[in-house]
Design an enzyme around this catalytic site. Structure first.
Site, PDB file in Angstrom:
ATOM      1  N   GLY A  16       0.819  -1.212   0.000  1.00 36.14           N
ATOM      2  CA  GLY A  16       0.000   0.000   0.000  1.00 36.14           C
ATOM      3  C   GLY A  16       0.849   1.257   0.000  1.00 36.14           C
ATOM      4  O   GLY A  16       1.939   1.274   0.568  1.00 36.14           O
TER       5      GLY A  16
ATOM      6  N   ARG B 152       1.258  -5.657  -4.982  1.00 32.90           N
ATOM      7  CA  ARG B 152       1.233  -6.555  -3.823  1.00 32.90           C
ATOM      8  C   ARG B 152       1.708  -7.981  -4.127  1.00 32.90           C
ATOM      9  O   ARG B 152       1.481  -8.888  -3.333  1.00 32.90           O
ATOM     10  CB  ARG B 152      -0.184  -6.597  -3.238  1.00 32.90           C
ATOM     11  CG  ARG B 152      -0.614  -5.308  -2.538  1.00 32.90           C
ATOM     12  CD  ARG B 152      -1.765  -5.549  -1.600  1.00 32.90           C
ATOM     13  NE  ARG B 152      -2.254  -4.329  -0.974  1.00 32.90           N
ATOM     14  CZ  ARG B 152      -1.718  -3.799   0.137  1.00 32.90           C
ATOM     15  NH1 ARG B 152      -0.683  -4.373   0.705  1.00 32.90           N
ATOM     16  NH2 ARG B 152      -2.219  -2.695   0.650  1.00 32.90           N
TER      17      ARG B 152
ATOM     18  N   ASP C  33       5.554  -7.907   5.850  1.00 33.31           N
ATOM     19  CA  ASP C  33       5.629  -9.066   4.951  1.00 33.31           C
ATOM     20  C   ASP C  33       6.701  -8.857   3.881  1.00 33.31           C
ATOM     21  O   ASP C  33       7.490  -9.753   3.591  1.00 33.31           O
ATOM     22  CB  ASP C  33       4.282  -9.289   4.245  1.00 33.31           C
ATOM     23  CG  ASP C  33       3.309  -9.997   5.176  1.00 33.31           C
ATOM     24  OD1 ASP C  33       3.779 -10.559   6.183  1.00 33.31           O
ATOM     25  OD2 ASP C  33       2.097  -9.957   4.900  1.00 33.31           O
TER      26      ASP C  33
ATOM     27  N   LYS D   6       8.106   0.593   5.702  1.00 32.48           N
ATOM     28  CA  LYS D   6       6.987   1.411   5.223  1.00 32.48           C
ATOM     29  C   LYS D   6       5.651   0.850   5.686  1.00 32.48           C
ATOM     30  O   LYS D   6       5.493  -0.355   5.718  1.00 32.48           O
ATOM     31  CB  LYS D   6       7.023   1.396   3.685  1.00 32.48           C
ATOM     32  CG  LYS D   6       5.829   1.982   3.006  1.00 32.48           C
ATOM     33  CD  LYS D   6       5.153   1.038   2.000  1.00 32.48           C
ATOM     34  CE  LYS D   6       4.390  -0.073   2.648  1.00 32.48           C
ATOM     35  NZ  LYS D   6       3.493  -0.825   1.754  1.00 32.48           N
ATOM     36  N   THR D   7       4.723   1.637   6.028  1.00 33.34           N
ATOM     37  CA  THR D   7       3.286   1.349   6.122  1.00 33.34           C
ATOM     38  C   THR D   7       2.595   2.416   6.966  1.00 33.34           C
ATOM     39  O   THR D   7       3.094   2.778   8.045  1.00 33.34           O
ATOM     40  CB  THR D   7       2.912  -0.045   6.684  1.00 33.34           C
ATOM     41  OG1 THR D   7       1.485  -0.126   6.699  1.00 33.34           O
ATOM     42  CG2 THR D   7       3.431  -0.361   8.072  1.00 33.34           C
TER      43      THR D   7
ATOM     44  N   ASP E 264       0.029   1.921   8.467  1.00 32.90           N
ATOM     45  CA  ASP E 264      -0.636   1.231   9.578  1.00 32.90           C
ATOM     46  C   ASP E 264       0.134   1.339  10.896  1.00 32.90           C
ATOM     47  O   ASP E 264      -0.437   1.118  11.960  1.00 32.90           O
ATOM     48  CB  ASP E 264      -0.824  -0.257   9.257  1.00 32.90           C
ATOM     49  CG  ASP E 264      -1.704  -0.462   8.030  1.00 32.90           C
ATOM     50  OD1 ASP E 264      -2.299   0.521   7.559  1.00 32.90           O
ATOM     51  OD2 ASP E 264      -1.792  -1.611   7.546  1.00 32.90           O
TER      52      ASP E 264
HETATM   53  P1  FBP Z   1       0.448  -1.947   3.609  1.00 29.42           P
HETATM   54  O1  FBP Z   1       0.305  -2.872   4.770  1.00 29.42           O
HETATM   55  O2  FBP Z   1       0.868  -2.621   2.364  1.00 29.42           O
HETATM   56  O3  FBP Z   1       1.316  -0.776   3.931  1.00 29.42           O
HETATM   57  O4  FBP Z   1      -0.993  -1.331   3.299  1.00 29.42           O
HETATM   58  C1  FBP Z   1      -1.733  -0.737   4.304  1.00 29.42           C
HETATM   59  C2  FBP Z   1      -3.137  -0.370   3.899  1.00 29.42           C
HETATM   60  O5  FBP Z   1      -3.225   0.995   3.627  1.00 29.42           O
HETATM   61  C3  FBP Z   1      -4.120  -0.793   4.990  1.00 29.42           C
HETATM   62  O6  FBP Z   1      -4.304   0.224   5.936  1.00 29.42           O
HETATM   63  C4  FBP Z   1      -5.362  -1.121   4.216  1.00 29.42           C
HETATM   64  O7  FBP Z   1      -6.127  -2.098   4.878  1.00 29.42           O
HETATM   65  C5  FBP Z   1      -4.821  -1.683   2.934  1.00 29.42           C
HETATM   66  O8  FBP Z   1      -3.570  -1.069   2.735  1.00 29.42           O
HETATM   67  C6  FBP Z   1      -5.720  -1.442   1.753  1.00 29.42           C
HETATM   68  O9  FBP Z   1      -5.039  -1.797   0.600  1.00 29.42           O
HETATM   69  P2  FBP Z   1      -5.762  -2.103  -0.773  1.00 29.42           P
HETATM   70  O10 FBP Z   1      -6.295  -0.819  -1.280  1.00 29.42           O
HETATM   71  O11 FBP Z   1      -4.690  -2.695  -1.624  1.00 29.42           O
HETATM   72  O12 FBP Z   1      -6.852  -3.078  -0.443  1.00 29.42           O
END
Ligand code: FBP
Length: 558
Positions: A81, A145, A176, A202-203, A205
């Site tokens: 993300g 992803r 991951d 990165k994230t 979250d």
């Molecule tokens: P990452 O863990 O890859 O950083 O992504 C976080 C995030 O923004 C979450 O908060 C959210 O649940 C998810 O990505 C949504 O991603 P997508 O739009 O690919 O479903």
């Protein structure tokens, strides 16, 4: 691309590096620390990573640069993300690489890890990269992803690296992706490919956090963006005085984002999934908890409020978890077709009633019909309910409404309740990075190149002491294997970086806990406003409340 005035101004911003990286490339030397071991399951992790386990912690210090002078061809990948600041990681990496040797090359693999597997890349130059400095988004090369995890993928990756003479890969990703970076590093080392692998944390979250990584990048900007919006809503609520706003915020499983937004905006209610699980709260007990605040405020004539709901909360409600797994069972294999052939919702409802246990059916019956239907319509490719798509902000407002109706009948509530719903997620993931994220990310990228230059592999670029001004930040690297343990994933034991959930005995939650009873009843809203890029440092260079509390820079009394 049309450039806006803010973008133009941000392109000129010079991100701040940690003091030890500011003396020029020739003055960066390495201090090796202690050998490391994994946080748990040492024997198993050591066995799985014979070439990269147990390496030493690295800190960069001012001193003569003694790294080997060789041409570097580095490939960079954005994984998962979007998170604000990703472009600056690439810019920092590029600047360090070019400052070391003009002949060095930076390749960007497009669209995430699949770019490496499909040999789809671009070569960065000054003109291209300069358009992206201090901007949000991952559009510099795109993200994806695809997981890099199989032996076959690693072989392809090795071939692509060989073809371009790639000496190192930098993977910018979450827990991951960095776990996979460690596995790839081990594979490359075992096969003597000579290709190093470095990860960057990165994230938005905020769940890639441990003794070594104080926070993942993007969390600062995303939470500030959501907090601005939540603050605006609070002010609207306090002006119109007629709505309760239910706001779901992204963050996947962990509630770091919700909690940080609550610390910044002091809403009436903020659910914390980790607490819901710990207390084994049911849907009705959560609804009651929110309804208590609605009633207490109504008694004071305040028929409005704000409630923050973390994205993943329903998965932490034990009875809801059971319901989801029963639904997954109920529609497994050909039973899904049988269900889909039924014409009316009434027929489908009886099918469900016959298939669920009494306890799960009781929970199901509590849900508003729109949510009941969502559970059966929004399915992932494996046929499972997509919990993240459940509109939990609507779910909880409907449950609260039911509870309030009951209280009205019993004569214990006389207020008015009208709800508005919001979901903030994508609004924050590509925001212009705050100064903190712009500086942090640039430093992570710059630092990642120094790790490459000094020959390290299987390391995470580490910048710490982040609650202090950037001058005092500490740059270095940590073997990724140090952050690993063994967890059960899809029925198999896997080495993974441990995901960090909100700690209920940690300072951020304790601060929230100490204040929330007052916030639930009074209108204690705070309005953080927009992220400030220019102005006094106490306004522009603030870290998150989470970091400030964790590092003792903010106390219960603040
Ligand atoms: P990452 O863990 O890859 O950083 O992504 C976080 C995030 O923004 C979450 O908060 C959210 O649940 C998810 O990505 C949504 O991603 P997508 O739009 O690919 O479903």
């Amino acid at each position: 691309m049309k450039i806006t005035p803010l973008q133009q101004a941000r392109l000129q911003y010079q991100p701040k590096l940690p003091g030890m990286l500011r003396n020029g490339i020739k003055q960066i030397s390495v201090l090796e620390g202690e050998a490391t071991c994994s946080v748990a399951d040492q024997a198993k992790i050591k066995e799985l990573f014979p070439n990269t386990y147990g390496k030493k912690e690295i800190t960069f210090v001012k001193g003569e640069n003694t790294s080997e002078a060789k041409k570097q061809v580095v490939g960079v990948i954005l994984s998962g993300g979007q998170a604000p600041g990703g472009h600056n990681v690439v810019c920092g990496l590029y600047d360090a690489l070019k400052a070391t040797n003009k002949e060095n090359v930076l390749l960007g693999f497009k669209g995430g890890p699949s770019g490496l597997l499909n040999d789809d890349y671009l070569e960065f130059d000054d003109e291209y990269i300069d358009q992206f400095r201090n901007t949000g988004g991952f559009d510099i090369i795109g993200s994806g992803r695809t997981k890099l995890e199989t032996e076959q993928q690693f072989e392809v990756a090795a071939q692509v690296c060989k073809k371009h003479g790639v000496t190192a890969i930098v993977i910018i990703g979450g827990d991951d992706s960095n776990t996979n970076a460690a596995v790839l590093a081990e594979y490359f080392a075992a096969k003597n490919t000579g290709v190093q692998v470095i990860g960057c944390p990165k994230t938005i979250d905020g769940d890639l956090k441990n003794d070594d990584i104080e926070c993942s990048f993007g969390f600062d900007t995303a939470t500030k963006t959501y907090s601005e919006l939540i603050g605006n809503i609070e002010r609207d609520a306090n002006s119109a005085k007629k709505y309760w706003h239910f706001i779901k915020v992204m963050g996947r499983s962990a509630s770091h984002v919700a909690l940080e937004c609550a610390l910044q905006t002091q809403p009436n209610i903020c659910l914390v999934s980790e607490e819901v699980a710990e207390k084994k709260m049911s849907l009705s007990s959560i609804a009651n908890y929110i309804a208590d605040s609605v009633c207490a405020r109504a008694e004071r004539g305040l028929n409005f409020g704000v409630a923050i709901i973390p994205e993943g909360v329903v998965e932490f409600v034990p009875e809801f978890k059971t319901l989801i797994s029963e639904i997954n069972e109920l529609l497994a294999g050909s039973k899904a077709d049988e269900f889909n052939k039924l014409d009316s919702w009434t027929e489908k409802y009886s099918f469900i009633e016959n298939g669920l246990s009494k306890a799960s059916m009781d929970v199901f019956a509590l849900l508003p019909q729109s949510i009941q239907q969502q559970l059966f319509f929004e399915r992932d490719p494996h046929g499972n309910v997509q919990v993240s798509l459940i509109e939990s902000e609507k779910l909880f407002s409907a449950l609260v409404k039911n509870e309030l109706d009951k209280r009205k009948e019993a004569g214990t509530y006389k207020g008015k309740f009208t709800a508005q719903h919001h979901f903030f997620g994508y609004e924050g993931r590509c925001a212009f990075p705050s100064n903190f994220d712009a500086d942090y990310c640039y430093s992570l990228g710059y630092n990642a190149f120094m790790l490459i230059q000094y020959g390290y592999t299987g390391y995470l670029s580490k910048v710490s002491n982040l609650s202090q001004p950037a001058q005092q930040w500490v740059a270095g690297g940590m073997p990724i294997t140090k952050m690993m343990n063994i967890e059960r994933r899809h029925g198999e034991d896997k080495p993974v970086i441990r995901k960090a959930l909100v700690e209920l005995d940690g300072a951020p939650f304790k601060y929230f806990q100490a204040h929330r009873d007052i916030w639930a009843v009074e209108t204690a809203f705070t309005y953080p406003g927009a992220i400030q890029y220019y102005g006094p440092t106490e306004v522009c260079d603030l870290t998150t409340r989470t970091l400030a509390l964790e590092k003792g820079k903010m106390t219960m009394q603040d």
